[in-house]
Scaffold this active site. Structure first.
Site, PDB file in Angstrom:
ATOM      1  N   GLU A  22     -10.727 -26.729  74.762  1.00  0.00           N
ATOM      2  CA  GLU A  22     -11.622 -27.888  74.812  1.00  0.00           C
ATOM      3  C   GLU A  22     -11.252 -28.787  75.990  1.00  0.00           C
ATOM      4  O   GLU A  22     -12.131 -29.358  76.644  1.00  0.00           O
ATOM      5  CB  GLU A  22     -11.522 -28.701  73.517  1.00  0.00           C
ATOM      6  N   LYS A  99     -20.446 -34.489  68.423  1.00  0.00           N
ATOM      7  CA  LYS A  99     -19.770 -33.381  69.109  1.00  0.00           C
ATOM      8  C   LYS A  99     -20.501 -32.096  68.708  1.00  0.00           C
ATOM      9  O   LYS A  99     -20.038 -31.329  67.868  1.00  0.00           O
ATOM     10  CB  LYS A  99     -18.295 -33.347  68.716  1.00  0.00           C
TER      11      LYS A  99
END
Length: 121
Positions: A22, A99
């Site tokens: 990420e 997200k």
């Protein structure tokens, strides 16, 4: 006071998350911000100086999302709230951080965290 400025769907690429991938690849985050403040002065004067300039607010929020990475979207939302409450006219703010590309191993539509803070007087 029920006056509000709402900025919804603000999208920016950030490198937040607990996993290395990420941080390396990054992903899009979507921010919704609601500011509660007295909008009567702006309505009377018709002057942007008498309100929160939402274009400038968007720039500051994007700078946080694209800035220093954090592990949790809870932390990111807290930093975004700090930006929203920086203007002393804002009495309360609510920030939602979405997200949509969260690393969840199942089909889902969205992961989001919402924080609300009022100004300490």
């Amino acid at each position: 006071m029920n006056d509000r400025i709402e900025l919804t769907g603000l999208r920016a690429h950030g490198r937040h998350g607990v996993y290395d991938f990420e941080r390396e690849r990054g992903q899009d985050f979507v921010v919704d911000a609601v500011l509660e403040l007295d909008l009567r002065p702006a309505a009377r004067s018709d002057d942007v100086a008498d309100t929160v300039h939402y274009g400038e607010l968007a720039e500051r929020l994007v700078a946080v999302v694209t800035g220093e990475p954090v592990n949790l979207i809870e932390t990111l939302a807290d930093r975004l709230l700090t930006v929203c409450l920086a203007d002393q006219r804002v009495r309360a703010a609510t920030v939602t951080v979405h997200k949509p590309e969260a690393p969840v191993p199942h089909a889902f539509t969205d992961v989001a965290v919402t924080l609300t803070r009022t100004r300490d007087r």
